[in-house]
Write a protein that holds these residues in place. Sequence first.
Motif: not given
Length: 214
Positions: A22-29, A66-70, A76-78
């Motif tokens: 959830x947090x990874x998706x939110x930060x990506x958005x 770091x994996x989450x950051x990647x 975001x680029x996809x």
Amino acid sequence: MSTNSVTTNSNVKTGVNARYLTMTAMLSAIAFILMFLDFAVPFMPNFIKLDISELPALIGAFSMGPVSGIVICLIKNLIHLTITTTSGVGELSNFILGVAFVLPAGLIYKFKKNRKGALIGSLAGALFMAVFSVVSNYFLVYPFYTAFMPEDAIIGAYNAIASAVGGHMDNLLECLVVFNMPFTFLKGMISVGITFLIYKHISPIIKGTNSRKN
């Protein structure tokens, strides 16, 4: 180990994984949205914009690894690929530079979880991103742009700025080293500065804890 204990551990693990996703998706958005909040700066050609879309990825790398950051850089680029104007070249370059930034920062902080580790990691990440910006722009981005804009015109745009201080660029590589590399480092350090200001306040939310400790 009792059945209740196994069930509890399983529920905790599921909860952690759900929060991570959830947090990874939110930060990506958020990172995707920040890509649109770009602006020109007076010391760079007007076709180069400053944005802080790596900020959420850096926060993710510190708080979730770091994996989450990647992954945030990738997502975001996809998403941005759906509206690309560079046939994916810009997105690929952005992803490469984002990884160059958040991977060393996240790795160093992972093994040295204190303010000093975060600072060293951030500086290393910003430096790596700055160096990789020369490679990425020279071999990926500008070969694409020269299909629409002559290389001499691109160099001329840099020289229009350099001439104000009595400088002159002879080739594209020199332009990238003199202009893009420090610009990219500055861009990274802006994200670092904001992260240091807000991380303590938002990390408990991302991690799902009430603790203020990193």
